[in-house]
Motif scaffolding. Structure first.
Motif, PDB file in Angstrom:
ATOM      1  N   GLY A   1       3.575  -7.979  73.374  1.00  0.00           N
ATOM      2  CA  GLY A   1       4.714  -7.445  72.664  1.00  0.00           C
ATOM      3  C   GLY A   1       5.843  -8.348  71.968  1.00  0.00           C
ATOM      4  N   ASP A   2       5.869  -9.545  72.764  1.00  0.00           N
ATOM      5  CA  ASP A   2       6.705 -10.563  72.136  1.00  0.00           C
ATOM      6  C   ASP A   2       6.198 -11.223  70.842  1.00  0.00           C
ATOM      7  OD1 ASP A   2       8.272 -10.497  74.335  1.00  0.00           O
ATOM      8  OD2 ASP A   2       7.244 -12.277  75.489  1.00  0.00           O
ATOM      9  N   ALA A   3       4.776 -11.125  70.684  1.00  0.00           N
ATOM     10  CA  ALA A   3       4.260 -11.550  69.732  1.00  0.00           C
ATOM     11  C   ALA A   3       4.500 -10.727  68.549  1.00  0.00           C
ATOM     12  CB  ALA A   3       2.976 -11.864  69.410  1.00  0.00           C
ATOM     13  N   VAL A   4       4.592  -9.284  68.763  1.00  0.00           N
ATOM     14  CA  VAL A   4       4.786  -8.240  67.698  1.00  0.00           C
ATOM     15  C   VAL A   4       6.084  -8.296  67.202  1.00  0.00           C
ATOM     16  CG1 VAL A   4       4.839  -5.809  67.258  1.00  0.00           C
ATOM     17  CG2 VAL A   4       2.969  -6.579  68.503  1.00  0.00           C
ATOM     18  N   THR A   5       7.003  -8.757  68.193  1.00  0.00           N
ATOM     19  CA  THR A   5       8.647  -8.608  67.825  1.00  0.00           C
ATOM     20  C   THR A   5       8.670  -9.919  67.007  1.00  0.00           C
ATOM     21  OG1 THR A   5       8.921  -7.564  70.007  1.00  0.00           O
ATOM     22  CG2 THR A   5      10.697  -8.960  68.789  1.00  0.00           C
ATOM     23  N   ARG A   6       8.354 -11.024  67.261  1.00  0.00           N
ATOM     24  CA  ARG A   6       8.313 -12.213  66.436  1.00  0.00           C
ATOM     25  C   ARG A   6       7.689 -12.041  64.978  1.00  0.00           C
ATOM     26  NH1 ARG A   6       6.864 -14.721  71.353  1.00  0.00           N
ATOM     27  NH2 ARG A   6       4.724 -15.215  70.435  1.00  0.00           N
ATOM     28  N   THR A   7       6.599 -11.262  65.127  1.00  0.00           N
ATOM     29  CA  THR A   7       6.112 -11.053  63.621  1.00  0.00           C
ATOM     30  C   THR A   7       6.993 -10.168  62.733  1.00  0.00           C
ATOM     31  OG1 THR A   7       3.672 -11.249  64.476  1.00  0.00           O
ATOM     32  CG2 THR A   7       3.966 -10.313  62.501  1.00  0.00           C
ATOM     33  N   MET A   8       7.247  -9.026  63.492  1.00  0.00           N
ATOM     34  CA  MET A   8       8.207  -8.196  62.725  1.00  0.00           C
ATOM     35  C   MET A   8       9.505  -8.747  62.175  1.00  0.00           C
ATOM     36  SD  MET A   8       6.574  -5.480  62.239  1.00  0.00           S
ATOM     37  CE  MET A   8       7.836  -4.604  61.472  1.00  0.00           C
ATOM     38  N   ASN A   9      10.054  -9.742  63.176  1.00  0.00           N
ATOM     39  CA  ASN A   9      11.505 -10.366  62.871  1.00  0.00           C
ATOM     40  C   ASN A   9      11.025 -11.177  61.511  1.00  0.00           C
ATOM     41  OD1 ASN A   9      12.896  -9.080  64.600  1.00  0.00           O
ATOM     42  ND2 ASN A   9      12.732 -10.943  66.131  1.00  0.00           N
ATOM     43  N   ALA A  10       9.688 -12.129  61.571  1.00  0.00           N
ATOM     44  CA  ALA A  10       9.399 -12.971  60.360  1.00  0.00           C
ATOM     45  C   ALA A  10       9.181 -12.160  59.160  1.00  0.00           C
ATOM     46  CB  ALA A  10       8.217 -13.835  60.683  1.00  0.00           C
ATOM     47  N   ILE A  11       8.821 -10.972  59.407  1.00  0.00           N
ATOM     48  CA  ILE A  11       8.479 -10.203  57.993  1.00  0.00           C
ATOM     49  C   ILE A  11       9.684  -9.762  57.377  1.00  0.00           C
ATOM     50  CG2 ILE A  11       7.574  -7.803  57.253  1.00  0.00           C
ATOM     51  CD1 ILE A  11       5.204  -8.330  59.443  1.00  0.00           C
ATOM     52  N   ILE A  12      10.937  -9.289  58.369  1.00  0.00           N
ATOM     53  CA  ILE A  12      12.109  -8.770  57.733  1.00  0.00           C
ATOM     54  C   ILE A  12      12.652 -10.182  57.112  1.00  0.00           C
ATOM     55  CG2 ILE A  12      14.243  -7.942  58.695  1.00  0.00           C
ATOM     56  CD1 ILE A  12      12.630  -6.375  60.664  1.00  0.00           C
ATOM     57  N   ALA A  13      12.779 -11.195  57.778  1.00  0.00           N
ATOM     58  CA  ALA A  13      13.486 -12.245  57.378  1.00  0.00           C
ATOM     59  C   ALA A  13      12.916 -12.779  55.992  1.00  0.00           C
ATOM     60  CB  ALA A  13      13.275 -13.478  58.285  1.00  0.00           C
ATOM     61  N   SER A  14      11.553 -12.891  55.886  1.00  0.00           N
ATOM     62  CA  SER A  14      10.862 -12.938  54.663  1.00  0.00           C
ATOM     63  C   SER A  14      11.414 -11.836  53.456  1.00  0.00           C
ATOM     64  CB  SER A  14       9.225 -13.149  54.833  1.00  0.00           C
ATOM     65  OG  SER A  14       8.488 -13.451  53.546  1.00  0.00           O
ATOM     66  N   ALA A  15      11.389 -10.856  53.778  1.00  0.00           N
ATOM     67  CA  ALA A  15      11.660  -9.958  52.863  1.00  0.00           C
ATOM     68  C   ALA A  15      13.271  -9.982  52.349  1.00  0.00           C
ATOM     69  CB  ALA A  15      11.609  -8.516  53.285  1.00  0.00           C
ATOM     70  N   VAL A  16      13.986 -10.371  53.328  1.00  0.00           N
ATOM     71  CA  VAL A  16      15.476 -10.828  53.061  1.00  0.00           C
ATOM     72  C   VAL A  16      15.618 -11.658  51.998  1.00  0.00           C
ATOM     73  CG1 VAL A  16      17.769 -11.324  53.970  1.00  0.00           C
ATOM     74  CG2 VAL A  16      16.334  -9.463  54.935  1.00  0.00           C
ATOM     75  N   ILE A  17      14.907 -12.818  52.305  1.00  0.00           N
ATOM     76  CA  ILE A  17      14.749 -14.007  51.739  1.00  0.00           C
ATOM     77  C   ILE A  17      14.489 -13.772  50.246  1.00  0.00           C
ATOM     78  CG2 ILE A  17      13.906 -16.433  51.400  1.00  0.00           C
ATOM     79  CD1 ILE A  17      13.844 -16.609  54.408  1.00  0.00           C
ATOM     80  N   VAL A  18      13.115 -12.970  50.072  1.00  0.00           N
ATOM     81  CA  VAL A  18      12.769 -12.670  48.716  1.00  0.00           C
ATOM     82  C   VAL A  18      13.769 -11.965  48.095  1.00  0.00           C
ATOM     83  CG1 VAL A  18      10.837 -11.643  47.592  1.00  0.00           C
ATOM     84  CG2 VAL A  18      10.145 -13.194  49.320  1.00  0.00           C
ATOM     85  N   ALA A  19      14.284 -10.883  48.460  1.00  0.00           N
ATOM     86  CA  ALA A  19      15.221 -10.144  47.987  1.00  0.00           C
ATOM     87  C   ALA A  19      16.478 -10.716  47.515  1.00  0.00           C
ATOM     88  CB  ALA A  19      15.637  -8.774  48.953  1.00  0.00           C
ATOM     89  N   MET A  20      16.954 -11.686  48.579  1.00  0.00           N
ATOM     90  CA  MET A  20      18.295 -12.480  47.823  1.00  0.00           C
ATOM     91  C   MET A  20      17.875 -13.634  46.761  1.00  0.00           C
ATOM     92  SD  MET A  20      19.887 -13.248  51.816  1.00  0.00           S
ATOM     93  CE  MET A  20      20.907 -14.459  51.161  1.00  0.00           C
ATOM     94  N   SER A  21      16.747 -14.043  46.695  1.00  0.00           N
ATOM     95  CA  SER A  21      16.225 -15.021  45.741  1.00  0.00           C
ATOM     96  C   SER A  21      15.758 -14.306  44.440  1.00  0.00           C
ATOM     97  CB  SER A  21      15.221 -15.895  46.099  1.00  0.00           C
ATOM     98  OG  SER A  21      13.879 -15.022  46.464  1.00  0.00           O
ATOM     99  N   VAL A  22      15.486 -13.119  44.287  1.00  0.00           N
ATOM    100  CA  VAL A  22      15.341 -12.603  42.963  1.00  0.00           C
ATOM    101  C   VAL A  22      16.697 -11.910  42.369  1.00  0.00           C
ATOM    102  CG1 VAL A  22      14.026 -10.302  41.866  1.00  0.00           C
ATOM    103  CG2 VAL A  22      13.099 -11.630  44.060  1.00  0.00           C
ATOM    104  N   ARG A  23      16.889 -12.518  41.340  1.00  0.00           N
ATOM    105  CA  ARG A  23      18.266 -12.151  40.646  1.00  0.00           C
ATOM    106  C   ARG A  23      17.807 -11.074  39.716  1.00  0.00           C
ATOM    107  NH1 ARG A  23      22.309 -16.845  41.063  1.00  0.00           N
ATOM    108  NH2 ARG A  23      21.137 -17.820  42.877  1.00  0.00           N
ATOM    109  N   PRO A  24      18.595 -10.005  39.473  1.00  0.00           N
ATOM    110  CA  PRO A  24      18.320  -9.126  38.292  1.00  0.00           C
ATOM    111  C   PRO A  24      18.708  -9.763  37.090  1.00  0.00           C
ATOM    112  CG  PRO A  24      20.325  -8.605  39.545  1.00  0.00           C
ATOM    113  CD  PRO A  24      19.745  -9.729  40.346  1.00  0.00           C
ATOM    114  N   ARG A  25      17.743  -9.574  36.022  1.00  0.00           N
ATOM    115  CA  ARG A  25      18.205  -9.740  34.608  1.00  0.00           C
ATOM    116  C   ARG A  25      18.931  -9.161  33.967  1.00  0.00           C
ATOM    117  NH1 ARG A  25      12.879 -12.904  32.941  1.00  0.00           N
ATOM    118  NH2 ARG A  25      11.668 -12.776  34.916  1.00  0.00           N
ATOM    119  N   GLY A  26      20.017  -9.937  33.401  1.00  0.00           N
ATOM    120  CA  GLY A  26      20.703  -8.847  32.563  1.00  0.00           C
ATOM    121  C   GLY A  26      21.902  -9.663  31.639  1.00  0.00           C
TER     122      GLY A  26
END
Length: 80
Positions: free
Chosen positions: A55-80
């Motif tokens: 259960g702890d491993a599942v929680t850590r994995t989900m937190n890592a996935i969420i953190a990774s998605a946030v980092i990717v979303a923040m680093s992608v800048r819209p073109r314009g």
């Protein structure tokens, strides 16, 4: 979980793992999700089935996935 029967170690570990992932209600929508059933699922998660660590491993994995998605979303800048 509904009738409080003692599950086999395999069933207890699987139920605890699926409960820890937060997806158990999806597997059997006919289960009456009362407080007693939820308490039983939590007991299986914390039981001596080795699921607590999973259960702890599942929680850590989900937190890592969420953190990774946030980092990717923040680093992608819209073109314009």
């Amino acid at each position: 979980m509904v009738d409080g029967a003692v599950p086999t170690p395999r069933i207890a570990a699987l139920a605890g793992l699926i409960w820890a992932s937060g997806t158990l209600p999806q597997f059997d929508p006919e289960i009456p999700w009362s407080s007693a059933v939820i308490t039983r699922a939590q007991q299986l998660e914390r039981g001596n089935w080795g699921v607590g660590a999973v259960g702890d491993a599942v929680t850590r994995t989900m937190n890592a996935i969420i953190a990774s998605a946030v980092i990717v979303a923040m680093s992608v800048r819209p073109r314009g």
